[in-house]
Write an enzyme that holds these catalytic residues in place. Structure first.
Site, PDB file in Angstrom:
ATOM      1  N   ARG A  68      -2.428  17.322 -13.715  1.00 35.49           N
ATOM      2  CA  ARG A  68      -3.763  17.671 -13.172  1.00 35.49           C
ATOM      3  C   ARG A  68      -3.628  18.293 -11.796  1.00 35.49           C
ATOM      4  O   ARG A  68      -4.341  19.237 -11.448  1.00 35.49           O
ATOM      5  CB  ARG A  68      -4.628  16.415 -13.075  1.00 35.49           C
ATOM      6  CG  ARG A  68      -5.125  15.918 -14.415  1.00 35.49           C
ATOM      7  CD  ARG A  68      -5.660  14.495 -14.277  1.00 35.49           C
ATOM      8  NE  ARG A  68      -6.745  14.396 -13.311  1.00 35.49           N
ATOM      9  CZ  ARG A  68      -7.059  13.271 -12.658  1.00 35.49           C
ATOM     10  NH1 ARG A  68      -6.370  12.160 -12.859  1.00 35.49           N
ATOM     11  NH2 ARG A  68      -8.050  13.270 -11.808  1.00 35.49           N
ATOM     12  N   LYS A  79      -4.858   2.038 -14.816  1.00 38.15           N
ATOM     13  CA  LYS A  79      -3.960   1.238 -13.974  1.00 38.15           C
ATOM     14  C   LYS A  79      -4.572  -0.139 -13.688  1.00 38.15           C
ATOM     15  O   LYS A  79      -3.885  -1.148 -13.716  1.00 38.15           O
ATOM     16  CB  LYS A  79      -3.675   1.977 -12.667  1.00 38.15           C
ATOM     17  CG  LYS A  79      -2.771   3.184 -12.875  1.00 38.15           C
ATOM     18  CD  LYS A  79      -2.660   4.046 -11.639  1.00 38.15           C
ATOM     19  CE  LYS A  79      -3.927   4.787 -11.353  1.00 38.15           C
ATOM     20  NZ  LYS A  79      -3.864   5.961 -10.505  1.00 38.15           N
ATOM     21  N   LYS A  80      -5.864  -0.167 -13.385  1.00 40.45           N
ATOM     22  CA  LYS A  80      -6.514  -1.449 -13.063  1.00 40.45           C
ATOM     23  C   LYS A  80      -6.536  -2.357 -14.286  1.00 40.45           C
ATOM     24  O   LYS A  80      -6.253  -3.541 -14.194  1.00 40.45           O
ATOM     25  CB  LYS A  80      -7.947  -1.193 -12.564  1.00 40.45           C
ATOM     26  CG  LYS A  80      -8.011  -0.836 -11.100  1.00 40.45           C
ATOM     27  CD  LYS A  80      -7.760  -2.062 -10.217  1.00 40.45           C
ATOM     28  CE  LYS A  80      -7.317  -1.685  -8.829  1.00 40.45           C
ATOM     29  NZ  LYS A  80      -6.929  -2.825  -7.991  1.00 40.45           N
ATOM     30  N   ASP A 137     -10.543  -8.594  -9.771  1.00 44.36           N
ATOM     31  CA  ASP A 137     -10.033  -7.596  -8.831  1.00 44.36           C
ATOM     32  C   ASP A 137     -11.169  -6.664  -8.382  1.00 44.36           C
ATOM     33  O   ASP A 137     -12.250  -6.633  -8.970  1.00 44.36           O
ATOM     34  CB  ASP A 137      -8.900  -6.791  -9.492  1.00 44.36           C
ATOM     35  CG  ASP A 137      -8.031  -6.051  -8.476  1.00 44.36           C
ATOM     36  OD1 ASP A 137      -8.210  -6.268  -7.259  1.00 44.36           O
ATOM     37  OD2 ASP A 137      -7.188  -5.250  -8.903  1.00 44.36           O
ATOM     38  N   LYS A 138     -10.826  -5.888  -7.349  1.00 41.58           N
ATOM     39  CA  LYS A 138     -11.741  -4.891  -6.789  1.00 41.58           C
ATOM     40  C   LYS A 138     -10.994  -3.581  -6.683  1.00 41.58           C
ATOM     41  O   LYS A 138      -9.775  -3.578  -6.453  1.00 41.58           O
ATOM     42  CB  LYS A 138     -12.147  -5.386  -5.395  1.00 41.58           C
ATOM     43  CG  LYS A 138     -13.081  -4.549  -4.626  1.00 41.58           C
ATOM     44  CD  LYS A 138     -12.636  -3.706  -3.464  1.00 41.58           C
ATOM     45  CE  LYS A 138     -11.329  -3.689  -2.832  1.00 41.58           C
ATOM     46  NZ  LYS A 138     -11.130  -2.620  -1.823  1.00 41.58           N
ATOM     47  N   HIS A 139     -11.707  -2.470  -6.857  1.00 40.72           N
ATOM     48  CA  HIS A 139     -11.078  -1.169  -6.599  1.00 40.72           C
ATOM     49  C   HIS A 139     -12.028  -0.331  -5.753  1.00 40.72           C
ATOM     50  O   HIS A 139     -13.232  -0.281  -6.030  1.00 40.72           O
ATOM     51  CB  HIS A 139     -10.797  -0.437  -7.914  1.00 40.72           C
ATOM     52  CG  HIS A 139     -10.259   0.947  -7.690  1.00 40.72           C
ATOM     53  ND1 HIS A 139      -8.938   1.175  -7.386  1.00 40.72           N
ATOM     54  CD2 HIS A 139     -10.876   2.152  -7.677  1.00 40.72           C
ATOM     55  CE1 HIS A 139      -8.761   2.476  -7.199  1.00 40.72           C
ATOM     56  NE2 HIS A 139      -9.912   3.089  -7.380  1.00 40.72           N
ATOM     57  N   SER A 140     -11.485   0.322  -4.737  1.00 42.04           N
ATOM     58  CA  SER A 140     -12.293   1.223  -3.914  1.00 42.04           C
ATOM     59  C   SER A 140     -11.856   2.656  -4.186  1.00 42.04           C
ATOM     60  O   SER A 140     -10.662   2.927  -4.364  1.00 42.04           O
ATOM     61  CB  SER A 140     -12.090   0.881  -2.436  1.00 42.04           C
ATOM     62  OG  SER A 140     -12.453   1.985  -1.636  1.00 42.04           O
ATOM     63  N   THR A 189      -3.980   0.802   1.048  1.00 37.32           N
ATOM     64  CA  THR A 189      -3.787  -0.622   1.331  1.00 37.32           C
ATOM     65  C   THR A 189      -2.304  -0.982   1.478  1.00 37.32           C
ATOM     66  O   THR A 189      -1.933  -1.782   2.338  1.00 37.32           O
ATOM     67  CB  THR A 189      -4.430  -1.454   0.199  1.00 37.32           C
ATOM     68  OG1 THR A 189      -5.819  -1.126   0.176  1.00 37.32           O
ATOM     69  CG2 THR A 189      -4.266  -2.939   0.411  1.00 37.32           C
ATOM     70  N   SER A 227      -7.905   7.620 -15.186  1.00 36.06           N
ATOM     71  CA  SER A 227      -6.762   7.420 -14.304  1.00 36.06           C
ATOM     72  C   SER A 227      -6.896   6.111 -13.527  1.00 36.06           C
ATOM     73  O   SER A 227      -5.990   5.261 -13.535  1.00 36.06           O
ATOM     74  CB  SER A 227      -6.671   8.614 -13.344  1.00 36.06           C
ATOM     75  OG  SER A 227      -5.736   8.378 -12.340  1.00 36.06           O
TER      76      SER A 227
HETATM   77  N1  URA Z   1      -7.280   7.752  -7.917  1.00 38.59           N
HETATM   78  C1  URA Z   1      -6.569   7.713  -9.077  1.00 38.59           C
HETATM   79  O1  URA Z   1      -5.836   6.779  -9.334  1.00 38.59           O
HETATM   80  N2  URA Z   1      -6.707   8.735  -9.933  1.00 38.59           N
HETATM   81  C2  URA Z   1      -7.527   9.781  -9.716  1.00 38.59           C
HETATM   82  O2  URA Z   1      -7.604  10.657 -10.545  1.00 38.59           O
HETATM   83  C3  URA Z   1      -8.256   9.803  -8.501  1.00 38.59           C
HETATM   84  C4  URA Z   1      -8.121   8.761  -7.617  1.00 38.59           C
END
Ligand code: URA
Length: 436
Positions: free
Chosen positions: A167, A186-187, A79-82, A119, A182
């Site tokens: 937060r 999730k990833k 996977d990729k995360h931006s 996305t 954070s």
């Molecule tokens: N994206 C996230 O999922 N968490 C953050 O704290 C900032 C950007």
């Protein structure tokens, strides 16, 4: 360790045991940690910072606070995360390219955040397509089609959901340690073999300076690898929109153009190929970045990536004939207005954040949680930095729901574009690469 002692230890800059960090994540998810304690924990972390070991443990605890996916597939799960930008529709190209190359990409994505697009919002501009699927269906789509871009299922990293909300109201959103935990919780809950991160820097990104982007990229790479997921990062330029459009349906249209006639020189396609190449080498699918990049371009050019995209659209409830008839399927706004350049010269700079906020105000993003977005609105034909323009020439086209909104957007885009007579140096698109 009692959560009070943990907060005091972080506050005083002392070493904290990894077990206590994992436990606090569990306590945030199941309610053993109160709102006040979670807020104090977040503030102590923001002010004093965490060691890599503590950050890894927090991330693992947050990842394990809900469901963690397991895959049994005949290829790596990647996977990729931006970190988010303007005109950043890389995921819509990257996921089907990976699938066409025989690797698997369950991409759990987000919606627009602040001035940046999301996305899921872009994909849902396709009529009938819904990104909310249960885990069983996600597994089916990934097995059959190779890729699925979906929203998080209910029980994915619940500790993050609660801590993020806390937060948000305690002035602790900016903590790099907490941003890292954070994003990665999730990833990593998606059960990946390898991950590539696109850390964006510039006027359209959350990180505006290369130094800040490097700090975040280092934190993400060290934490993800520490938590057992092979991860690298590219730091890429976001001083102007990545694509020639910003919005939802209009960015899908840009991707459809890229499927039909891919231009390896375009910023969008180039960054997509760079990220894929890095990821495939990291995962051991190819030995050399150049070979991986060429393979990725090949499946874009020969139509096999487009075929995967079409299958994913139909798997998610979109039209079966989307690839042939996307021009008639994508929603179009009733009003289109050119944005005339205010001066002769070259485009010197573009305020990316202002461009993103213009799309949000047109209705393409949310001003408040739960707002309905208008998938058709946005900006197209965005003229890039360095381009030569004459006063009155269009630097963009506004797509709006009505003329009032369009005229406000024209003013905002004109203010975001600086046109002048100085020569313009083209900056690098990939500023840095961080490997494990
Ligand atoms: N994206 C996230 O999922 N968490 C953050 O704290 C900032 C950007």
């Amino acid at each position: 360790m009692d959560v009070r002692d943990l907060i005091i230890a972080i506050r005083d800059g002392r070493t904290v045991p990894a077990d206590a960090m994992r436990d606090v994540a569990g306590g945030i998810a199941d309610g053993r940690v109160t709102d006040a304690q979670a807020g104090a924990f977040a503030m102590a972390t923001l002010l004093k910072g965490l060691s890599t070991e503590a950050r890894v443990a927090l991330t693992e605890g947050m990842r394990d606070s809900g469901d963690v996916m397991r895959w049994d597939l005949p290829g790596p799960v990647l996977d990729k995360h931006s970190t988010g930008g303007i005109g950043d529709c890389v995921s819509l190209l990257l996921a089907p390219i990976l699938a066409a190359l025989g690797v698997f990409n369950p991409m759990i994505s987000g919606r627009g955040l602040g001035h940046t697009g999301g996305t899921l919002d872009k994909l849902e501009a396709i009529p009938g397509l819904r990104t909310v699927v249960d885990e069983t269906r996600l597994h089916e789509i990934v097995r059959q089609t190779g890729c699925a871009i979906v929203s998080a299922t209910g029980n994915l990293a619940p500790a993050d959901r609660r801590l993020y909300a806390i937060r948000d109201v305690t002035g602790t959103v900016e903590s790099v340690d907490l941003i890292t935990a954070s994003i990665l919780s999730k990833k990593l809950a998606a059960g990946l073999d390898a991950l590539v991160l696109d850390v964006k820097v510039g006027t359209g990104a959350f990180m505006e300076t290369p130094e800040d982007a490097r700090v975040l990229a280092r934190s993400l790479v060290s934490t993800a690898n520490g938590a057992g997921c092979a991860t690298s990062a590219l730091i890429t330029d976001m001083n102007e929109p990545l694509a020639s459009a910003a919005g939802n349906a209009v960015e899908v249209a840009v991707c459809m153009d890229a499927f039909e006639s891919p231009d390896p020189e375009s910023r969008l396609v180039s960054v997509t190929l760079d990220l894929i190449a890095d990821l495939l080498v990291l995962a051991g699918v190819y030995e050399h970045v150049d070979v991986a990049r060429a393979a990725a371009f090949q499946v874009l050019q020969d139509g096999s990536a487009a075929d995967r995209f079409g299958r994913m659209v139909s798997d998610l409830g979109g039209p079966r004939d989307f690839m042939e008839s996307w021009r008639t399927h994508l929603p179009r706004s009733p009003v289109r207005v050119d944005v005339p350049s205010v001066a002769d010269g070259r485009v010197q700079s573009i305020n990316g954040r202002a461009i993103g906020n213009t799309v949000v105000r047109l209705g393409g993003g949310r001003l408040r949680d739960g707002d309905q977005i208008d998938p058709a609105v946005g900006l197209t034909e965005l003229v890039p930095i360095g381009a030569s323009v004459s006063a009155g020439d269009p630097v963009a086209v506004v797509h709006a729901a009505n003329y009032d909104a369009a005229h406000l957007a024209v003013d905002a885009v004109q203010a975001a574009y600086r046109v002048g007579s100085e020569p313009v140096e083209q900056g690098a698109l990939v500023l840095d690469r961080l490997r494990p």
